[in-house]
Design a protein around this motif. Structure first.
Motif, PDB file in Angstrom:
ATOM      1  N   TYR A 142       0.823  -1.202   0.000  1.00  0.00           N
ATOM      2  CA  TYR A 142       0.000   0.000   0.000  1.00  0.00           C
ATOM      3  C   TYR A 142       0.861   1.258   0.000  1.00  0.00           C
ATOM      4  N   LEU A 143       1.955   1.236   0.753  1.00  0.00           N
ATOM      5  CA  LEU A 143       2.838   2.397   0.845  1.00  0.00           C
ATOM      6  C   LEU A 143       3.690   2.589  -0.394  1.00  0.00           C
ATOM      7  N   GLY A 144       3.666   1.622  -1.311  1.00  0.00           N
ATOM      8  CA  GLY A 144       4.463   1.738  -2.522  1.00  0.00           C
ATOM      9  C   GLY A 144       5.914   1.378  -2.327  1.00  0.00           C
ATOM     10  N   LEU A 145       6.209   0.545  -1.321  1.00  0.00           N
ATOM     11  CA  LEU A 145       7.585   0.148  -1.025  1.00  0.00           C
ATOM     12  C   LEU A 145       7.890  -1.213  -1.651  1.00  0.00           C
ATOM     13  N   GLU A 146       9.044  -1.331  -2.308  1.00  0.00           N
ATOM     14  CA  GLU A 146       9.450  -2.627  -2.848  1.00  0.00           C
ATOM     15  C   GLU A 146       9.807  -3.585  -1.720  1.00  0.00           C
ATOM     16  N   GLU A 147      10.409  -3.034  -0.657  1.00  0.00           N
ATOM     17  CA  GLU A 147      10.747  -3.821   0.529  1.00  0.00           C
ATOM     18  C   GLU A 147      10.217  -3.102   1.762  1.00  0.00           C
ATOM     19  N   ALA A 148       9.873  -3.876   2.764  1.00  0.00           N
ATOM     20  CA  ALA A 148       9.390  -3.284   4.007  1.00  0.00           C
ATOM     21  C   ALA A 148      10.551  -2.605   4.729  1.00  0.00           C
ATOM     22  N   ALA A 149      10.490  -1.291   4.851  1.00  0.00           N
ATOM     23  CA  ALA A 149      11.541  -0.526   5.513  1.00  0.00           C
ATOM     24  C   ALA A 149      10.912   0.668   6.212  1.00  0.00           C
TER      25      ALA A 149
END
Length: 329
Positions: A155-162
């Motif tokens: 949802y946040l548009g992140l490729e990886e959770a960071a």
């Protein structure tokens, strides 16, 4: 004769255009994005007067309950970029479509951008008067458990959770509006933060203020993003004299830290600190603190929560907003 003519003829120089790219982060609302894009356009005209300007907009998050873009994103693209900014650009490219200015680009850019909300009863962006709760999700999904980290990252548009602030891992799921203050389990009511920034984030009944704090902390702690990066990646910011390591901030007393956040995030001045009678401000501050803030990690006091409560209290003492109404859990 022809040869002499070619030698004497000056070749017309092709004027290079200026590309302006803005990625609307999930923590940016319409106002913050619009102001930043406007300042970039002004800077482009100052540095390259008359050069064609090409605006590119991407969107992270900002989804509504139907899965489309929310009001902030739509207003930025349709009303602001394609509407107001259209005359001052040569081309605009958005997630929807691209558009070329059918007229000659205007370079007479206003000195100041003034944003006024429509007088139609709607409440978009930060509006202290609408508290108890100011969630972004107007009709949240009726779910009882928190979404997965992967779902939040998507949802946040992140490729990886960071971490949204410092890019570090691992991350924790952080409620934007705490459940005790009426926040939902909707994916739009979550952020991903490292443990340090999760412990710093405000626990308040106002989604827009939470995202504003993320935006502020992301700029404040920007050197932290490079801590775990490979040396070859750090080389580019170093060539531009940008810091690439975790900066140690000088320890401040609790209320000095609150004062610093009031100035940096909420725009308080020294005049604001002396503008109202402190007994009145403190009465309203404690009312806000009791009715619209929570506790997290058993922390009685958070700098970010107190700064928010002081700002809301000052607005109310000045008559800028109504009193806080306790949110139903």
């Amino acid at each position: 004769m022809a040869k002499k003519t070619r030698q004497q003829t000056r070749k017309k120089k092709t004027q290079k255009g200026v590309a302006i790219y803005h990625d609307m982060k999930v923590y940016e609302n319409f106002e913050r994005s619009a102001i930043r894009i406007f300042e970039c356009i002004k800077a482009a005209e100052k540095r390259s007067p008359g050069a064609p300007r090409f605006l590119y907009i991407d969107i992270q998050g900002h989804r509504n309950e139907a899965g489309g873009y929310d009001h902030d994103a739509l207003e930025l693209i349709q009303d602001f970029a394609l509407g107001f900014l259209g005359d001052y650009l040569t081309e605009i490219h958005t997630p929807f479509y691209g558009a070329r200015n059918p007229r000659k680009q205007s370079n007479d850019i206003p000195d100041v951008l003034r944003i006024n909300h429509p007088d139609d009863g709607s409440k978009y962006g930060y509006d202290a008067g609408s508290l108890g709760i100011q969630p972004r999700e107007k009709e949240p999904v009726d779910r009882k458990t928190a979404p997965t980290v992967r779902a939040i990252a998507e949802y946040l548009g992140l490729e990886e959770a960071a971490c949204l602030v410092c890019w570090r891992k691992p991350v924790e799921r952080a409620h934007v509006v705490p459940t005790a203050l009426g926040g939902s389990m909707d994916v739009r009511n979550f952020a991903l933060l490292c443990s340090d920034h999760h412990a710093e984030a405000p626990d308040v009944a106002d989604a827009e203020s939470f995202w504003a704090w993320i935006d502020y902390a992301e700029l404040r702690d920007s050197p932290d993003k490079w801590v775990d990066a490979p040396e070859e990646v750090k080389e580019l910011p170093r060539r531009r004299n940008a810091p690439t390591g975790k900066e140690s901030r000088e320890p401040l007393s609790f209320f000095s830290a609150v004062k610093e956040e009031l100035k940096s995030l909420y725009g308080w001045t020294d005049d604001d600190l002396g503008a109202v009678a402190w007994p009145d401000l403190m009465d309203e501050f404690h009312r806000v603190l009791d009715t619209a803030t929570g506790r997290h990690f058993s922390i009685d006091k958070k700098v970010s929560t107190y700064a928010w409560a002081y700002d809301i209290a000052l607005r109310r003492v000045k008559g800028d907003a109504r009193r806080v109404v306790r949110a139903s859990p």
